[in-house]
Design an enzyme around this catalytic site. Structure first.
Site, PDB file in Angstrom:
ATOM      1  N   ASP A  79       0.558   6.232   0.318  1.00 27.38           N
ATOM      2  CA  ASP A  79       1.551   7.005  -0.405  1.00 27.38           C
ATOM      3  C   ASP A  79       1.195   8.484  -0.250  1.00 27.38           C
ATOM      4  OD1 ASP A  79       3.766   6.621  -2.625  1.00 27.38           O
ATOM      5  OD2 ASP A  79       2.450   8.255  -3.290  1.00 27.38           O
ATOM      6  N   GLU A 122       8.205   7.872   0.470  1.00 27.19           N
ATOM      7  CA  GLU A 122       6.961   8.366   1.073  1.00 27.19           C
ATOM      8  C   GLU A 122       5.883   7.288   1.103  1.00 27.19           C
ATOM      9  OE1 GLU A 122       6.432   9.046  -3.314  1.00 27.19           O
ATOM     10  OE2 GLU A 122       8.098   9.093  -1.925  1.00 27.19           O
TER      11      GLU A 122
END
Length: 173
Positions: A79, A122
């Site tokens: 992430d 993301e």
């Protein structure tokens, strides 16, 4: 009868010409469209990585193979840290550049047999077949350092070249 044979030959030549000049290119175009649609269905349009569906399919195959063959396998979720603030501060265009930049780092950091995908936003994931946990940890730590030391180039509103530093959090099993 001679006229019939000439007529049949002429019809055959017309059909052959149609097959060569009309149907053959048409089939080639259909095959090309089929390849494009498959790519759009399995690839993330922004990063060029496997999309969520394709990643899960390929990851399942690799995990089943590892279990069947009793081979080690590493799985990691990644992430990008504080990514919302990148979009809020610099705009979505720069955010997209960061996602593309990170994807390039992923593509150049892993083997061709490793399964890499963008899971959403993301968030990214990777399956490392035939990789013991201690090696997976080393590889992923190296990736984190590489991301930290390789800022994303972009241009500010005035067109001046800039670099944006970012980091990634990685969890693995």
């Amino acid at each position: 009868q001679r006229l019939q044979h000439m007529g049949i030959a002429l019809i055959f030549l017309v059909l052959l010409a149609e097959a060569i000049f009309i149907f053959r290119p048409l089939i080639a175009r259909i095959e090309n469209y089929n390849r494009m649609m498959k790519k759009y269905a399995l690839e993330d349009g922004l990063t060029g990585l496997s999309n969520r569906r394709a990643f899960i399919n390929r990851a399942t195959i690799e995990l089943n193979r590892a279990m069947r063959d009793n081979m080690p396998v590493g799985v990691a979720l990644m992430d990008l840290d504080h990514f919302k603030s990148v979009n809020d501060t610099y705009g979505h265009d720069v955010g997209d550049l960061v996602l593309k930049h990170f994807s390039k780092l992923l593509k150049t950091s892993f083997r061709s047999g490793d399964v890499i995908g963008r899971i959403g936003g993301e968030e990214f994931a990777i399956v490392l077949p035939k990789t013991q946990q201690r090696y997976a940890k080393q590889i992923l730590q190296k990736l984190a350092r590489r991301v930290e030391n390789t800022p994303c180039p972009y241009q500010d509103e005035d067109g001046n070249p800039q670099e944006l530093e970012y980091t990634v959090s990685i969890g693995f099993i």
